[in-house]
Design a protein around this motif. Structure first.
Motif, mmCIF file in Angstrom:
data_model
loop_
_atom_site.group_PDB
_atom_site.id
_atom_site.type_symbol
_atom_site.label_atom_id
_atom_site.label_comp_id
_atom_site.label_asym_id
_atom_site.label_seq_id
_atom_site.Cartn_x
_atom_site.Cartn_y
_atom_site.Cartn_z
ATOM 1 N N ALA A 68 0.831 -1.205 0.000
ATOM 2 C CA ALA A 68 0.000 0.000 0.000
ATOM 3 C C ALA A 68 0.865 1.255 0.000
ATOM 4 O O ALA A 68 0.583 2.231 -0.705
ATOM 5 N N LEU A 69 1.923 1.240 0.781
ATOM 6 C CA LEU A 69 2.852 2.363 0.835
ATOM 7 C C LEU A 69 3.436 2.628 -0.545
ATOM 8 O O LEU A 69 3.457 3.775 -1.031
ATOM 9 N N ALA A 70 3.890 1.568 -1.216
ATOM 10 C CA ALA A 70 4.485 1.704 -2.546
ATOM 11 C C ALA A 70 3.469 2.213 -3.562
ATOM 12 O O ALA A 70 3.793 3.060 -4.409
ATOM 13 N N ALA A 71 2.236 1.725 -3.477
ATOM 14 C CA ALA A 71 1.203 2.142 -4.430
ATOM 15 C C ALA A 71 0.876 3.620 -4.283
ATOM 16 O O ALA A 71 0.722 4.340 -5.273
ATOM 17 N N ILE A 72 0.797 4.094 -3.054
ATOM 18 C CA ILE A 72 0.455 5.498 -2.829
ATOM 19 C C ILE A 72 1.626 6.406 -3.178
ATOM 20 O O ILE A 72 1.443 7.482 -3.756
ATOM 21 N N GLU A 73 2.848 5.967 -2.899
ATOM 22 C CA GLU A 73 4.001 6.754 -3.322
ATOM 23 C C GLU A 73 4.058 6.852 -4.842
ATOM 24 O O GLU A 73 4.363 7.916 -5.393
ATOM 25 N N ALA A 74 3.756 5.754 -5.536
ATOM 26 C CA ALA A 74 3.773 5.765 -6.998
ATOM 27 C C ALA A 74 2.700 6.684 -7.564
ATOM 28 O O ALA A 74 2.924 7.385 -8.559
ATOM 29 N N ARG A 75 1.528 6.717 -6.933
ATOM 30 C CA ARG A 75 0.428 7.553 -7.407
ATOM 31 C C ARG A 75 0.660 9.035 -7.158
ATOM 32 O O ARG A 75 0.183 9.880 -7.907
ATOM 33 N N ALA A 86 -7.614 -12.704 -4.387
ATOM 34 C CA ALA A 86 -8.041 -12.302 -5.729
ATOM 35 C C ALA A 86 -6.825 -12.093 -6.619
ATOM 36 O O ALA A 86 -5.708 -11.873 -6.140
ATOM 37 N N ALA A 87 -7.034 -12.132 -7.921
ATOM 38 C CA ALA A 87 -5.949 -11.851 -8.862
ATOM 39 C C ALA A 87 -5.509 -10.404 -8.684
ATOM 40 O O ALA A 87 -6.334 -9.508 -8.470
ATOM 41 N N ALA A 88 -4.221 -10.158 -8.777
ATOM 42 C CA ALA A 88 -3.680 -8.813 -8.547
ATOM 43 C C ALA A 88 -4.312 -7.794 -9.481
ATOM 44 O O ALA A 88 -4.575 -6.652 -9.091
ATOM 45 N N THR A 89 -4.582 -8.192 -10.717
ATOM 46 C CA THR A 89 -5.147 -7.256 -11.691
ATOM 47 C C THR A 89 -6.582 -6.877 -11.357
ATOM 48 O O THR A 89 -7.103 -5.905 -11.890
ATOM 49 N N ALA A 90 -7.213 -7.644 -10.457
ATOM 50 C CA ALA A 90 -8.621 -7.384 -10.129
ATOM 51 C C ALA A 90 -8.772 -6.488 -8.906
ATOM 52 O O ALA A 90 -9.884 -6.097 -8.564
ATOM 53 N N VAL A 91 -7.664 -6.142 -8.239
ATOM 54 C CA VAL A 91 -7.730 -5.364 -7.006
ATOM 55 C C VAL A 91 -7.498 -3.894 -7.334
ATOM 56 O O VAL A 91 -6.362 -3.434 -7.423
ATOM 57 N N ALA A 92 -8.586 -3.157 -7.541
ATOM 58 C CA ALA A 92 -8.494 -1.738 -7.878
ATOM 59 C C ALA A 92 -8.361 -0.912 -6.607
ATOM 60 O O ALA A 92 -8.748 -1.343 -5.514
ATOM 61 N N MET A 93 -7.832 0.295 -6.753
ATOM 62 C CA MET A 93 -7.692 1.191 -5.613
ATOM 63 C C MET A 93 -9.073 1.730 -5.233
ATOM 64 O O MET A 93 -9.785 2.268 -6.085
ATOM 65 N N PRO A 94 -9.482 1.620 -3.968
ATOM 66 C CA PRO A 94 -10.811 2.083 -3.561
ATOM 67 C C PRO A 94 -10.992 3.585 -3.769
ATOM 68 O O PRO A 94 -10.033 4.360 -3.680
ATOM 69 N N GLU A 95 -12.219 3.989 -4.011
ATOM 70 C CA GLU A 95 -12.541 5.391 -4.235
ATOM 71 C C GLU A 95 -12.140 6.254 -3.041
ATOM 72 O O GLU A 95 -11.668 7.380 -3.199
ATOM 73 N N MET A 96 -12.323 5.746 -1.819
ATOM 74 C CA MET A 96 -11.969 6.523 -0.628
ATOM 75 C C MET A 96 -10.470 6.835 -0.604
ATOM 76 O O MET A 96 -10.061 7.933 -0.228
ATOM 77 N N VAL A 97 -9.659 5.870 -1.010
ATOM 78 C CA VAL A 97 -8.214 6.093 -1.054
ATOM 79 C C VAL A 97 -7.873 7.130 -2.110
ATOM 80 O O VAL A 97 -7.072 8.045 -1.871
ATOM 81 N N ARG A 98 -8.476 7.027 -3.262
ATOM 82 C CA ARG A 98 -8.220 8.008 -4.335
ATOM 83 C C ARG A 98 -8.592 9.411 -3.878
ATOM 84 O O ARG A 98 -7.894 10.386 -4.182
ATOM 85 N N ALA A 99 -9.684 9.525 -3.129
ATOM 86 C CA ALA A 99 -10.110 10.839 -2.638
ATOM 87 C C ALA A 99 -9.114 11.396 -1.630
ATOM 88 O O ALA A 99 -8.808 12.603 -1.650
ATOM 89 N N LEU A 100 -8.578 10.539 -0.775
ATOM 90 C CA LEU A 100 -7.629 10.993 0.250
ATOM 91 C C LEU A 100 -6.316 11.491 -0.355
ATOM 92 O O LEU A 100 -5.690 12.402 0.167
ATOM 93 N N ILE A 101 -5.898 10.885 -1.459
ATOM 94 C CA ILE A 101 -4.593 11.241 -2.033
ATOM 95 C C ILE A 101 -4.701 12.239 -3.179
ATOM 96 O O ILE A 101 -3.677 12.689 -3.695
ATOM 97 N N GLU A 102 -5.918 12.622 -3.564
ATOM 98 C CA GLU A 102 -6.091 13.438 -4.761
ATOM 99 C C GLU A 102 -5.351 14.771 -4.685
ATOM 100 O O GLU A 102 -4.748 15.216 -5.668
ATOM 101 N N SER A 103 -5.379 15.419 -3.529
ATOM 102 C CA SER A 103 -4.730 16.732 -3.427
ATOM 103 C C SER A 103 -3.212 16.624 -3.558
ATOM 104 O O SER A 103 -2.547 17.607 -3.884
ATOM 105 N N TYR A 104 -2.665 15.435 -3.333
ATOM 106 C CA TYR A 104 -1.235 15.210 -3.531
ATOM 107 C C TYR A 104 -0.959 14.756 -4.963
ATOM 108 O O TYR A 104 0.021 15.155 -5.572
ATOM 109 N N ARG A 105 -1.856 13.964 -5.510
ATOM 110 C CA ARG A 105 -1.637 13.337 -6.810
ATOM 111 C C ARG A 105 -1.651 14.352 -7.943
ATOM 112 O O ARG A 105 -0.838 14.280 -8.861
ATOM 113 N N HIS A 106 -2.543 15.330 -7.907
ATOM 114 C CA HIS A 106 -2.647 16.219 -9.066
ATOM 115 C C HIS A 106 -1.470 17.177 -9.164
ATOM 116 O O HIS A 106 -1.244 17.787 -10.198
#
Length: 199
Positions: free
Chosen positions: A46-53, A169-189
């Protein structure tokens, strides 16, 4: 261009106990120390995914960045943030010979989104033809979990829990939850990578 993680997140810096508390709110979590390795794996993922995003380094560690030319000799934006220290700038010729640039000839301009190495007068030193320049830096909000902004820390815990819940579940089927995307959006853009803006 190549960014290398020189030091890594220690086990002690990971919020395993906090993650256990989060999982106890759901169903089917066995409070068993034998699961600590599995929980650590999901936290690191999770740490790696959020740093990458986001392009933000959460737990402080050292990086080595090698590039063939400065994008702008008046100031090179670094590929990650926040950067708290630049230990060295080293020029490498095409034969592999290295020369450390005088640290009195450049400085780090700190910024939460665009940390930059700037020259003290003139331009950054010329990179040898066919050679490279290596910048060694420390990036991250701090060495401890409590140093993270609360929204990013919460996003890591939620995403790690999502990975735990979907661990079969298959790794390709595990999408990032909407709540997580909302929390990181101000950093991601505002994410920057290799000196260019990415959305």
């Amino acid at each position: 261009m190549m960014l290398i993680e020189v030091t890594h997140v220690s086990q002690a810096a990971l919020p395993v106990e906090q993650f256990k508390e989060h999982l106890r709110l759901g169903k089917g979590f066995a409070d068993d120390a034998t699961q600590d390795g599995l929980l650590e794996t999901h936290l690191r993922a999770a740490l790696a995914a959020i740093e990458a995003r986001t392009g933000k380094i959460l737990i402080a560690r050292e990086f080595s960045w090698v590039l063939h030319q400065w994008r702008d000799p008046a100031g090179q934006v670094l590929p990650v943030s926040p950067v708290t220290d630049v230990a060295s700038v080293v020029l490498i010729d095409r034969h592999g010979a290295e020369r450390t640039v005088d640290p009195d000839s450049w400085f780090l301009e700190p910024d939460q989104h665009r940390p930059t190495v700037r020259p003290l007068g003139g331009d950054l030193p010329l990179v040898p033809q066919g050679g490279q320049v290596r910048v060694v830096m420390t990036a991250g909000y701090g060495p401890d979990w409590t140093d993270l902004p609360r929204d990013l820390a919460q996003a890591v815990i939620i995403l790690a829990g999502h990975y735990y819940d979907n661990r079969f579940a298959a790794a390709t089927a595990v999408a990032m939850p909407e709540m997580v995307r909302a929390l990181i959006e101000s950093y991601r853009h505002l994410r920057l990578f290799m000196g260019g803006a990415h959305g």
